[in-house]
Design a protein around this motif. Structure first.
Motif, short mmCIF file in Angstrom:
data_model
loop_
_atom_site.label_atom_id
_atom_site.label_comp_id
_atom_site.label_asym_id
_atom_site.label_seq_id
_atom_site.Cartn_x
_atom_site.Cartn_y
_atom_site.Cartn_z
N HIS A 14 0.83 -1.21 0.00
CA HIS A 14 0.00 0.00 0.00
C HIS A 14 0.87 1.26 0.00
CE1 HIS A 14 -2.34 3.34 1.51
NE2 HIS A 14 -1.42 3.47 2.45
N LYS A 15 0.47 2.24 -0.74
CA LYS A 15 1.05 3.58 -0.60
C LYS A 15 -0.01 4.62 -0.94
CE LYS A 15 3.56 2.65 -4.84
NZ LYS A 15 4.88 2.44 -5.39
N THR A 16 0.02 5.70 -0.19
CA THR A 16 -0.92 6.79 -0.44
C THR A 16 -0.53 7.50 -1.74
OG1 THR A 16 -1.49 7.12 1.86
CG2 THR A 16 -1.62 9.06 0.44
N ARG A 18 -1.08 10.98 -4.02
CA ARG A 18 -1.51 12.38 -3.87
C ARG A 18 -1.49 13.16 -5.18
NH1 ARG A 18 1.41 11.06 0.72
NH2 ARG A 18 0.25 11.28 2.68
N GLN A 69 -4.84 21.31 0.87
CA GLN A 69 -4.14 20.35 0.01
C GLN A 69 -4.82 20.34 -1.36
OE1 GLN A 69 -4.78 17.17 2.85
NE2 GLN A 69 -2.66 17.26 3.52
N TYR A 71 -4.70 18.40 -3.88
CA TYR A 71 -5.22 17.13 -4.42
C TYR A 71 -6.62 16.80 -3.89
CZ TYR A 71 -2.38 15.91 -0.30
OH TYR A 71 -1.79 15.89 0.94
N VAL A 134 -5.99 8.89 -1.19
CA VAL A 134 -5.43 9.50 0.01
C VAL A 134 -6.58 9.75 0.99
CG1 VAL A 134 -5.39 11.76 -1.17
CG2 VAL A 134 -4.20 11.50 0.99
N ILE A 135 -6.40 9.23 2.20
CA ILE A 135 -7.35 9.51 3.28
C ILE A 135 -7.08 10.93 3.76
CG2 ILE A 135 -8.03 8.86 5.64
CD1 ILE A 135 -7.16 5.99 5.00
N LEU A 136 -8.14 11.68 4.07
CA LEU A 136 -7.98 13.10 4.39
C LEU A 136 -8.50 13.44 5.79
CD1 LEU A 136 -9.29 14.27 0.94
CD2 LEU A 136 -6.90 14.44 1.71
N GLY A 137 -7.60 13.30 6.77
CA GLY A 137 -7.95 13.79 8.10
C GLY A 137 -8.02 15.31 8.11
N SER A 138 -7.44 15.93 7.09
CA SER A 138 -7.36 17.39 7.04
C SER A 138 -8.73 18.07 6.91
CB SER A 138 -6.45 17.82 5.89
OG SER A 138 -6.84 17.17 4.70
N LYS A 174 6.52 3.75 2.28
CA LYS A 174 7.07 4.18 3.58
C LYS A 174 7.29 2.95 4.46
CE LYS A 174 5.36 8.86 4.22
NZ LYS A 174 4.17 9.65 4.54
N ARG A 176 7.49 0.56 7.63
CA ARG A 176 6.72 0.53 8.86
C ARG A 176 7.60 0.08 10.02
NH1 ARG A 176 3.44 3.22 5.81
NH2 ARG A 176 1.20 2.79 6.00
#
Ligand SMILES: Cc1cc2nc3c(=O)[nH]c(=O)nc-3n(C[C@H](O)[C@H](O)[C@H](O)COP(=O)(O)O)c2cc1C
Length: 256
Positions: A14-16, A18, A69, A71, A134-138, A174, A176
């Motif tokens: 898995h990779k995000t 953007r 952001q 994206y 991309v998950i967006l907590g923002s 990334k 882990r």
């Protein structure tokens, strides 16, 4: 473990994403992804979430401004993942059942669990057919504005965004934490697990990545991640309560 089956390989790599191609994701694909993710385990079989597709470009731009952001506006499809007890409230009231419990911290957490799990299922389902995300907590940078923008009623909360699209980048993965740093047996360890090698691994990742390379190791990354100001996020508890959640101390109220 070297012989990964398709599912394990997908999850491991898995990779995000953007940066997305300017190609919308067809409606039937979005519907299929959501219908698939709906099969995720759900707290008490209560399906405490809703999903809003944001297709209006002005709303998308407003959410991108909240997130800070670009994206968030430039993707194949934008979803906002809503922790939701509103639908359950309607159903309970139709059965003449008091809805007091839906205002509790317990039920807010249930809605958070369900929303997060279905979000992750969407990420995995999308990746399985070559769609990045991309998950967006923002979106929580201004939860109140999100509530207004999406006309969210009481007992709902905009927990996360999820931008989906066909990848326009191929970022490196990334690394882990080592498994022994997150997996313990029978009790939490008294001494912290040494992370010297992992710090070096993360530093190498940051130094070698194509976009915004830097020399940060993992320990420094964690320290930096908690050095920022909370901004509007300092108001989150009050906003969540204003939406009718986390009201355990009012469980004897007659007016719910
Ligand atoms: C709850 C949650 C919120 C996140 N919010 C954001 C976000 O607002 N913006 C962003 O660019 N990435 C966001 N991410 C993605 C993480 O930054 C990313 O998963 C992490 O850096 C690990 O990278 P990877 O997913 O490529 O392995 C979020 C991830 C999670 C799980």
């Amino acid at each position: 473990m070297s012989d990964l089956n398709t599912t394990l390989a997908l999850l491991t790599h898995h990779k995000t994403i953007r940066q997305f191609k300017p190609q919308p994701i067809a409606t039937d694909i979005i519907e299929k992804l959501i219908a698939t993710a709906q099969h995720t385990a759900t707290s008490n079989f209560c399906q405490n979430y809703s999903i809003i597709s944001v297709t209006d470009s002005a709303k998308k731009r407003a959410i991108a401004a909240i997130s800070g952001q670009d994206y968030v506006a430039n993707n194949g499809h934008l979803l906002i993942m809503i922790a939701d007890q509103q639908r359950n409230q309607q159903l309970a009231l139709a059965e003449h059942e008091p809805d007091k419990l839906l205002h509790s911290t317990d039920k807010f957490l249930a809605a958070v669990f369900d929303t997060v799990l279905v979000t992750q299922s969407l990420v995995v389902a999308a990746e399985s057919i070559g769609i990045g995300s991309v998950i967006l907590g923002s979106v929580l940078n201004d939860a109140q504005q999100m509530i207004q923008l999406l006309e969210l009623p009481p007992l709902t909360f905009p927990l996360l965004g999820l931008a989906l699209g066909y990848p326009e980048q191929d970022p490196s993965e990334k690394p882990r934490l080592p498994e022994r740093a997150v997996h313990f047996t029978n009790h939490y360890p008294r001494k912290p697990v040494a992370l010297t090698n992992y710090n070096q691994q993360v530093q190498a990742y940051y130094q070698n990545r194509r976009q915004t390379p830097r020399t940060t190791n993992y320990q420094q990354h964690i320290a930096q991640s908690i050095s920022q100001e909370l901004g509007n996020r300092a108001d989150l508890a009050a906003i969540i309560q204003a939406q009718g959640f986390l009201l355990d101390f009012k469980t004897d109220r007659e007016d719910h």
